[in-house]
Write a protein that holds these residues in place. Structure first.
Motif, PDB file in Angstrom:
ATOM      1  N   ALA A 199      12.373 -14.311  27.014  1.00 23.81           N
ATOM      2  CA  ALA A 199      10.980 -13.247  26.672  1.00 23.81           C
ATOM      3  C   ALA A 199      10.305 -12.728  28.573  1.00 23.81           C
ATOM      4  CB  ALA A 199       9.815 -14.373  25.872  1.00 23.81           C
ATOM      5  N   GLY A 200      10.462 -13.871  29.484  1.00 23.16           N
ATOM      6  CA  GLY A 200      10.309 -14.116  30.816  1.00 23.16           C
ATOM      7  C   GLY A 200      11.173 -13.093  31.589  1.00 23.16           C
ATOM      8  N   TYR A 201      12.747 -13.050  30.812  1.00 24.18           N
ATOM      9  CA  TYR A 201      13.596 -11.912  31.640  1.00 24.18           C
ATOM     10  C   TYR A 201      13.302 -10.868  30.996  1.00 24.18           C
ATOM     11  CZ  TYR A 201      18.207 -10.394  33.229  1.00 24.18           C
ATOM     12  OH  TYR A 201      19.219 -10.550  33.852  1.00 24.18           O
ATOM     13  N   ILE A 202      12.628 -10.475  30.200  1.00 18.94           N
ATOM     14  CA  ILE A 202      12.114  -8.752  30.266  1.00 18.94           C
ATOM     15  C   ILE A 202      10.732  -8.889  30.682  1.00 18.94           C
ATOM     16  CG2 ILE A 202      11.029  -8.025  27.955  1.00 18.94           C
ATOM     17  CD1 ILE A 202      12.915  -9.197  26.669  1.00 18.94           C
ATOM     18  N   LYS A 203       9.719  -9.414  30.620  1.00 22.90           N
ATOM     19  CA  LYS A 203       8.712  -9.342  31.242  1.00 22.90           C
ATOM     20  C   LYS A 203       8.665  -9.070  32.637  1.00 22.90           C
ATOM     21  CE  LYS A 203       3.544 -11.308  31.592  1.00 22.90           C
ATOM     22  NZ  LYS A 203       4.090 -10.558  33.208  1.00 22.90           N
ATOM     23  N   ALA A 204       9.891 -10.066  33.147  1.00 29.14           N
ATOM     24  CA  ALA A 204      10.562  -9.713  35.309  1.00 29.14           C
ATOM     25  C   ALA A 204      10.317  -8.046  35.085  1.00 29.14           C
ATOM     26  CB  ALA A 204      10.739 -10.656  35.224  1.00 29.14           C
ATOM     27  N   ILE A 205      10.988  -8.045  33.964  1.00 24.31           N
ATOM     28  CA  ILE A 205      12.414  -6.448  34.262  1.00 24.31           C
ATOM     29  C   ILE A 205      10.882  -5.718  33.989  1.00 24.31           C
ATOM     30  CG2 ILE A 205      13.718  -4.624  33.524  1.00 24.31           C
ATOM     31  CD1 ILE A 205      15.862  -7.726  32.565  1.00 24.31           C
ATOM     32  N   GLU A 206       9.617  -5.623  33.590  1.00 22.66           N
ATOM     33  CA  GLU A 206       8.976  -4.384  33.298  1.00 22.66           C
ATOM     34  C   GLU A 206       8.692  -4.688  34.408  1.00 22.66           C
ATOM     35  OE1 GLU A 206       7.423  -5.608  29.481  1.00 22.66           O
ATOM     36  OE2 GLU A 206       9.271  -4.841  28.239  1.00 22.66           O
ATOM     37  N   ASP A 207       7.584  -5.812  34.929  1.00 22.52           N
ATOM     38  CA  ASP A 207       7.302  -6.172  36.016  1.00 22.52           C
ATOM     39  C   ASP A 207       7.722  -5.255  37.047  1.00 22.52           C
ATOM     40  OD1 ASP A 207       5.094  -7.214  34.951  1.00 22.52           O
ATOM     41  OD2 ASP A 207       5.903  -9.404  35.618  1.00 22.52           O
ATOM     42  N   PHE A 208       9.216  -5.263  37.029  1.00 26.39           N
ATOM     43  CA  PHE A 208       9.252  -4.573  38.488  1.00 26.39           C
ATOM     44  C   PHE A 208       9.804  -3.286  38.389  1.00 26.39           C
ATOM     45  CE2 PHE A 208      10.529  -8.746  40.017  1.00 26.39           C
ATOM     46  CZ  PHE A 208      10.108  -8.833  41.699  1.00 26.39           C
ATOM     47  N   GLY A 209       9.728  -2.867  37.389  1.00 23.53           N
ATOM     48  CA  GLY A 209       9.675  -1.024  36.497  1.00 23.53           C
ATOM     49  C   GLY A 209      10.967  -1.170  35.859  1.00 23.53           C
ATOM     50  N   LEU A 210      11.910  -1.705  36.018  1.00 21.42           N
ATOM     51  CA  LEU A 210      13.314  -1.515  35.151  1.00 21.42           C
ATOM     52  C   LEU A 210      13.813  -1.010  34.348  1.00 21.42           C
ATOM     53  CD1 LEU A 210      14.757  -4.137  37.273  1.00 21.42           C
ATOM     54  CD2 LEU A 210      14.411  -1.886  38.728  1.00 21.42           C
ATOM     55  N   ALA A 211      14.079  -0.494  34.057  1.00 21.67           N
ATOM     56  CA  ALA A 211      14.917  -0.268  32.865  1.00 21.67           C
ATOM     57  C   ALA A 211      15.340  -1.164  31.518  1.00 21.67           C
ATOM     58  CB  ALA A 211      15.606   1.293  32.749  1.00 21.67           C
ATOM     59  N   MET A 212      14.677  -1.548  30.390  1.00 19.44           N
ATOM     60  CA  MET A 212      15.652  -2.416  29.525  1.00 19.44           C
ATOM     61  C   MET A 212      16.813  -1.782  28.676  1.00 19.44           C
ATOM     62  SD  MET A 212      15.444  -5.279  27.566  1.00 19.44           S
ATOM     63  CE  MET A 212      15.038  -5.027  26.281  1.00 19.44           C
ATOM     64  N   ASN A 213      17.717  -2.565  28.908  1.00 19.35           N
ATOM     65  CA  ASN A 213      18.620  -1.891  27.045  1.00 19.35           C
ATOM     66  C   ASN A 213      18.618  -2.772  26.627  1.00 19.35           C
ATOM     67  OD1 ASN A 213      20.929  -0.892  26.443  1.00 19.35           O
ATOM     68  ND2 ASN A 213      21.728   0.026  28.312  1.00 19.35           N
ATOM     69  N   PRO A 214      18.459  -2.936  25.588  1.00 19.14           N
ATOM     70  CA  PRO A 214      18.744  -4.136  24.516  1.00 19.14           C
ATOM     71  C   PRO A 214      19.888  -4.057  24.397  1.00 19.14           C
ATOM     72  CG  PRO A 214      17.356  -2.701  23.801  1.00 19.14           C
ATOM     73  CD  PRO A 214      17.507  -1.653  24.691  1.00 19.14           C
ATOM     74  N   THR A 215      21.273  -3.419  24.820  1.00 19.43           N
ATOM     75  CA  THR A 215      22.517  -3.320  24.286  1.00 19.43           C
ATOM     76  C   THR A 215      22.752  -4.509  25.115  1.00 19.43           C
ATOM     77  OG1 THR A 215      23.140  -0.386  23.586  1.00 19.43           O
ATOM     78  CG2 THR A 215      24.814  -2.154  24.626  1.00 19.43           C
ATOM     79  N   TRP A 216      22.617  -4.534  26.055  1.00 19.52           N
ATOM     80  CA  TRP A 216      22.947  -5.290  27.363  1.00 19.52           C
ATOM     81  C   TRP A 216      23.097  -7.297  27.336  1.00 19.52           C
ATOM     82  CZ3 TRP A 216      21.997  -1.845  31.510  1.00 19.52           C
ATOM     83  CH2 TRP A 216      22.728  -0.696  31.501  1.00 19.52           C
TER      84      TRP A 216
END
Length: 345
Positions: A199-216
């Motif tokens: 959850a923290g990883y996903i939030k940090a990815i979003e905070d940096f404005g990066l795309a989140m790919n569930p496949t990975w």
């Protein structure tokens, strides 16, 4: 020789002998000296069970590896924490007793077993698929401290690393090195720790404005090497790999590295990896593993002091969250400086 015989020889009650042996102040000095002289002459030494009955304290701490899937004695992170805990509890005057749960997963009663052995308190090591008896113990009158496990009872507390900060440090490091496509290897959905880190990883990815790919984002059955290997095999079979991966434990990362090497992929040239825990093996792998260090000694010492205070009614529980640190090694180099390489995928 026993305490009853000492009392008969001194002409006092058993309770008076007990009070003298445990330094109670409500016994006359004359009586005290008479009893102590008899104890010295007879060489009497009270058994642990007698001391326990007299003081209602055993100086024993129960150790529980919780969950249907637990770390036992094989997980290097928790063992280092437990070693630190053991040393500090020894300094404070306590011994440890280990409880098994192999026959008690569905119907165990830790509270009753703790009462049977007169433990003064318990340390509970986080696992997966927690048995209901753990929550019952948490809510009981026995002081408990959780390690990487939130306990909320009136006589409970817990210590853990800041799992959101762990994930934030990983994403920041990836980002500054030029990685934008990020993946994750975690444990099962039953693992609170893996879920927090994800959850923290996903939030940090979003905070940096990066795309989140569930496949990975893939998951193993636990935190060990075999699960990391299997999870990475699954990711490779999907035919698409991210530029960098965060594994929720060092052991998962080491298993993933093995799978990548078997497919001819280089670390970090083809894919960067960061683990979590900073176990000793990280320094000796090839490549050496970049990871997040959890202060294992501090976690163990804090757990010991918190439990001691709970046992002696010097605190009302609470929690300590320990700050993690990024340890940079070879497995996460700069993508901006990496040489082009054609993957076989």
């Amino acid at each position: 020789m026993n305490i009853k015989k000492i009392a008969e020889m001194a002409g006092v009650s058993v309770s008076t002998v007990s009070k003298i042996m445990n330094n109670y102040s409500d016994v006359s000095e004359k009586t005290k000296q008479r009893v102590l002289k008899i104890i010295e002459q007879t060489g009497y030494s009270p058994s642990n069970s007698a001391k326990t009955l007299a003081t209602k304290k055993s100086s024993l701490i129960g150790v529980i590896f919780a969950g249907e899937f637990n770390v036992e004695f094989t997980h290097p992170f928790f063992i280092e924490v437990l070693n630190s805990f053991k040393k500090q509890m020894g300094v404070l005057g306590y011994d440890l007793i280990f409880f098994s749960n192999e026959k008690f997963i569905s119907s165990g009663d830790y509270f009753a077993r703790c009462q049977h052995f007169h433990v003064d308190g318990c340390v509970i090591i986080s696992g997966q698929k927690m048995e209901p008896a753990i929550r019952d113990l948490d809510m009981s009158s026995i002081p408990c401290i959780g390690v990487d496990l939130e306990l909320k009872g009136k006589k409970s507390g817990y210590v853990m690393s800041d799992n959101y900060q762990i994930s934030s440090k990983v994403v920041e490091h990836f980002y500054l090195l030029g990685y934008r496509e990020l993946g994750f290897i975690g444990s099962t959905a039953d693992s609170d720790i893996s879920n927090r880190r994800e959850a923290g990883y996903i939030k940090a990815i979003e905070d940096f404005g990066l795309a989140m790919n569930p496949t990975w984002f893939v998951h193993g059955e636990d935190f060990f090497e075999a699960s990391g290997y299997a999870a990475m095999q699954t990711l490779i079979e999907k035919g698409s790999l991210p530029q960098a991966i965060f594994a929720a434990s060092d052991l998962l990362a080491l298993g993933a590295i093995r799978a990548l090497k078997e497919h001819g992929l280089r670390i970090p040239e083809d894919i960067a990896i960061i683990g979590c825990d900073d176990i000793e093996a990280c320094k000796y792998t090839s490549p050496t593993l970049t990871t997040i260090r959890q202060n294992k000694e501090r976690l163990g010492v804090l757990a010991a002091h918190m439990l001691f205070d709970l046992i002696n009614n010097q605190s009302e529980g609470g929690s300590f969250v320990v700050e993690p640190a990024l340890i940079v090694r070879e497995s996460c180099g700069s993508r901006l400086n990496a040489k082009p390489h054609q993957s076989s995928l």
